[in-house]
Write a protein that holds these residues in place. Structure first.
Motif, PDB file in Angstrom:
ATOM      1  N   GLY A  34       0.834   9.756  -3.161  1.00  0.00           N
ATOM      2  CA  GLY A  34      -0.571  10.330  -2.328  1.00  0.00           C
ATOM      3  C   GLY A  34      -0.074  10.382  -1.111  1.00  0.00           C
ATOM      4  O   GLY A  34       0.483  11.244  -0.522  1.00  0.00           O
ATOM      5  N   LYS A  35      -0.991   9.446  -0.317  1.00  0.00           N
ATOM      6  CA  LYS A  35      -0.939   9.779   1.149  1.00  0.00           C
ATOM      7  C   LYS A  35       0.267   9.282   1.804  1.00  0.00           C
ATOM      8  O   LYS A  35       0.733   9.709   3.113  1.00  0.00           O
ATOM      9  CB  LYS A  35      -2.045   8.887   1.678  1.00  0.00           C
ATOM     10  N   TYR A  36       1.215   8.814   1.023  1.00  0.00           N
ATOM     11  CA  TYR A  36       2.613   8.164   1.584  1.00  0.00           C
ATOM     12  C   TYR A  36       3.473   9.132   0.967  1.00  0.00           C
ATOM     13  O   TYR A  36       4.739   8.440   0.952  1.00  0.00           O
ATOM     14  CB  TYR A  36       2.776   6.826   1.688  1.00  0.00           C
ATOM     15  N   ASP A  37       3.474  10.190   0.518  1.00  0.00           N
ATOM     16  CA  ASP A  37       4.380  10.960  -0.149  1.00  0.00           C
ATOM     17  C   ASP A  37       5.455  11.610   0.902  1.00  0.00           C
ATOM     18  O   ASP A  37       6.683  12.059   0.290  1.00  0.00           O
ATOM     19  CB  ASP A  37       3.844  12.334  -0.828  1.00  0.00           C
ATOM     20  N   ASP A  54       0.829  -1.252   0.009  1.00  0.00           N
ATOM     21  CA  ASP A  54       0.019  -0.068  -0.131  1.00  0.00           C
ATOM     22  C   ASP A  54       0.843   1.133   0.074  1.00  0.00           C
ATOM     23  O   ASP A  54       0.723   2.241  -0.763  1.00  0.00           O
ATOM     24  CB  ASP A  54      -0.838  -0.131   1.026  1.00  0.00           C
ATOM     25  N   GLU A  55       1.917   1.167   0.743  1.00  0.00           N
ATOM     26  CA  GLU A  55       3.041   2.378   0.838  1.00  0.00           C
ATOM     27  C   GLU A  55       3.544   2.785  -0.432  1.00  0.00           C
ATOM     28  O   GLU A  55       3.602   3.810  -1.016  1.00  0.00           O
ATOM     29  CB  GLU A  55       3.946   2.071   1.849  1.00  0.00           C
ATOM     30  N   PHE A  81       5.758  12.890  10.056  1.00  0.00           N
ATOM     31  CA  PHE A  81       4.461  12.261   9.541  1.00  0.00           C
ATOM     32  C   PHE A  81       4.383  10.630   9.866  1.00  0.00           C
ATOM     33  O   PHE A  81       3.279  10.348   9.963  1.00  0.00           O
ATOM     34  CB  PHE A  81       4.368  12.644   8.053  1.00  0.00           C
ATOM     35  N   ASN A  83       0.866   3.944  -3.140  1.00  0.00           N
ATOM     36  CA  ASN A  83       0.664   5.043  -2.896  1.00  0.00           C
ATOM     37  C   ASN A  83       1.507   6.142  -2.472  1.00  0.00           C
ATOM     38  O   ASN A  83       1.254   7.215  -1.503  1.00  0.00           O
ATOM     39  CB  ASN A  83      -0.572   5.149  -1.684  1.00  0.00           C
ATOM     40  N   ARG A  84       2.708   5.982  -3.121  1.00  0.00           N
ATOM     41  CA  ARG A  84       3.926   6.537  -2.606  1.00  0.00           C
ATOM     42  C   ARG A  84       3.902   8.290  -3.095  1.00  0.00           C
ATOM     43  O   ARG A  84       4.286   9.253  -2.693  1.00  0.00           O
ATOM     44  CB  ARG A  84       5.289   6.181  -3.036  1.00  0.00           C
ATOM     45  N   ASP A 118       2.216   9.549  13.023  1.00  0.00           N
ATOM     46  CA  ASP A 118       0.753   9.461  12.876  1.00  0.00           C
ATOM     47  C   ASP A 118       0.284   8.154  11.964  1.00  0.00           C
ATOM     48  O   ASP A 118      -0.971   7.865  11.965  1.00  0.00           O
ATOM     49  CB  ASP A 118       0.320  10.695  12.154  1.00  0.00           C
ATOM     50  N   LEU A 119       1.171   7.531  11.555  1.00  0.00           N
ATOM     51  CA  LEU A 119       0.918   6.345  10.724  1.00  0.00           C
ATOM     52  C   LEU A 119       0.807   4.987  11.774  1.00  0.00           C
ATOM     53  O   LEU A 119       1.455   5.032  12.526  1.00  0.00           O
ATOM     54  CB  LEU A 119       2.052   5.773   9.891  1.00  0.00           C
TER      55      LEU A 119
END
Length: 199
Positions: A53-56, A46-47, A80, A50-51, A83-84
């Motif tokens: 997007g939400k995991y930039d 997933d990371e 950041f 979505n690198r 908060d994961l």
């Protein structure tokens, strides 16, 4: 012998994801990166998917040696990362002391091709990730290897990291005006600095 200039870190692209997934499935990698099973493997995928997007805040790289893709590495802004929520990681308690962006970066790596294990490549990758973090202004580097992963811990300690706690290894990096980096092992000793520091 493998030399530092022979190891290249290139950004991970979509075409690299199947190879990365195949590395995650190897037993000697799976046991360290997915100790809680398939849910953790899916979180890794997933990371990387979505690198942008939400995991930039996580930067992913493929390790190249002589035009061959042999491994993977990353760095992530801990401001950041804390908060994961991820199975098997308590990033919030690990990085609660990180109060600003672009200060502390976590790094990690894997050597995906067995014939390149125990060749000193991990140490080179750590040094190259450190150079990238210094370049963007990071001040501290962190790693969270399992205490059972003695090869990885030796690589971190040999490149100037110190053990903060179990599974929490740190290295302070301060940049001089000249751009020359000096490393200070936080909490161990303070080195006299002859030039004004950028902090």
């Amino acid at each position: 012998m493998i030399y530092k200039n022979e190891i290249i870190l290139q950004p991970l692209f979509n075409e690299d994801i199947p190879l990365f997934n195949s590395w995650l499935n190897k037993e000697y990698i799976y046991k360290w990166l997915c100790p809680n099973g398939e849910e953790q493997r899916e979180a890794w995928l997933d990371e990387v998917n979505n690198r942008n997007g939400k995991y930039d805040f996580i930067k992913h790289f493929i390790i190249h040696y002589k035009d061959r893709k042999i491994g993977y590495c990353l760095y992530a802004d801990c401001f950041f990362l804390k908060d994961l929520e991820e199975e098997g990681h308590d990033f919030e308690s690990l990085y609660r002391d990180v109060v600003e962006e672009n200060h502390t970066y976590e790094i990690g790596y894997l050597i995906g091709e067995e014939e390149y294990l125990n060749k000193g490549i991990g140490k080179i990758v750590i040094q190259k990730l450190e150079e990238k973090i210094i370049e963007i202004g990071g001040r501290e580097i962190s790693a969270d290897p399992s205490e059972d992963n003695t090869f990885s811990i030796k690589a971190f300690l040999s490149t100037g990291f110190y053990k903060n706690n179990d599974g929490d290894y740190r290295k302070i990096v301060i940049e001089r005006d000249s751009g020359e980096a000096i490393k200070v092992m936080s909490g161990r000793k303070i080195l006299p600095l002859m030039t004004r520091l950028k902090v």
